[in-house]
Scaffold this active site. Sequence first.
Site, PDB file in Angstrom:
ATOM      1  CB  THR A 240      -3.402 -29.025  55.386  1.00  6.72           C
ATOM      2  OG1 THR A 240      -2.614 -27.901  54.816  1.00  6.72           O
ATOM      3  CG2 THR A 240      -4.243 -28.557  56.294  1.00  6.72           C
ATOM      4  CB  CYS A 241       1.204 -28.977  58.491  1.00  6.14           C
ATOM      5  SG  CYS A 241       2.501 -29.976  57.288  1.00  6.14           S
ATOM      6  N   GLY A 242       2.480 -26.249  57.592  1.00  9.13           N
ATOM      7  CA  GLY A 242       2.915 -25.733  56.646  1.00  9.13           C
ATOM      8  C   GLY A 242       3.968 -26.230  55.881  1.00  9.13           C
ATOM      9  CD1 TRP A 269       1.181 -21.103  54.839  1.00  6.85           C
ATOM     10  CD2 TRP A 269      -1.930 -21.651  54.315  1.00  6.85           C
ATOM     11  NE1 TRP A 269      -0.293 -20.282  54.720  1.00  6.85           N
ATOM     12  CE2 TRP A 269      -1.909 -20.380  53.698  1.00  6.85           C
ATOM     13  CE3 TRP A 269      -2.578 -22.612  54.041  1.00  6.85           C
ATOM     14  CZ2 TRP A 269      -2.667 -19.590  53.983  1.00  6.85           C
ATOM     15  CZ3 TRP A 269      -4.066 -21.706  54.085  1.00  6.85           C
ATOM     16  CH2 TRP A 269      -3.852 -20.102  53.586  1.00  6.85           C
TER      17      TRP A 269
END
Length: 285
Positions: A240-242, A269
């Site tokens: 996952t990330c932004g 996110w």
Amino acid sequence: MPADDPTTLVSTDWLAAHLGDPDLRVLDASFHLPDTGRDARAEYAAAHIPGARFFDIDEIADTARAMPHMAPPPEKFISRMRAMGVGDGHQVVVYDGAGMFSAPRVWWTFRLMGKSQVAVLDGGLPKWRAEGRPMEDVPPVLRDRHITVQRQAALVRDVTQVAAASKLGDHEVVDARSPARFRGEEPEPRAGLRAGHIPGARNLPWGELLTADGTMKDPPALKAAFEAAGVDLSKPAITTCGSGVTAAILALALERIGKTDTAVYDGSWAEWGSYDDLPIATGDA
């Protein structure tokens, strides 16, 4: 895994040697965050690797969703690739203008559609340019090409699946954002998002997977980076990330070390941080 692997990562030397191959398709997947003031498509038009097509990750996406650049529906992917002359039997090489940023996202998108003959150009356009390799400013001649896809659902996770994984602890959730964003110590670049991370997630900033020259570290060093971040590599992984772009760098790195039970949380996110009813953690916990 060899340094040049046409299913994961290839060097500038490899691409230069194969640039004239009739079955090669090169894609410029450059993407810039809004605050950079840069226009990826305009930069592509001004100069690109010979024969490269431009892959717009914001347009070749599920634009019906509120989150940015979500994975495209298969029918949209087919339509766009046919029009770009990318089809069955082609070896695809993807690069970006940052070196290693958005190209892995397009690598993952092809994998999601069941296409395995796709690799990221290690070091991307900066390395290609630094070596004095050829560039051009003319668009390629495009001929429609048939393409078939078979979506690989195991390579992507939605918010419900990630929430279950977080609660059960049966997956390793690995977050590619900066430590300050992960810990909730600095605001998110997208307005309206809470700060913090998915409970139980591990933090491995994507830049830690790269060497000083912007190329990806070798597999032993990649494995060491995941282990140093506390990632249990015996568990299935969700990256996952932004907004789902740099999460694909983690997915590529995991593939490079031979770990195949990896999925990307597509909403990342941008989705999780927007729901007030989902739990968040702050600090290093």
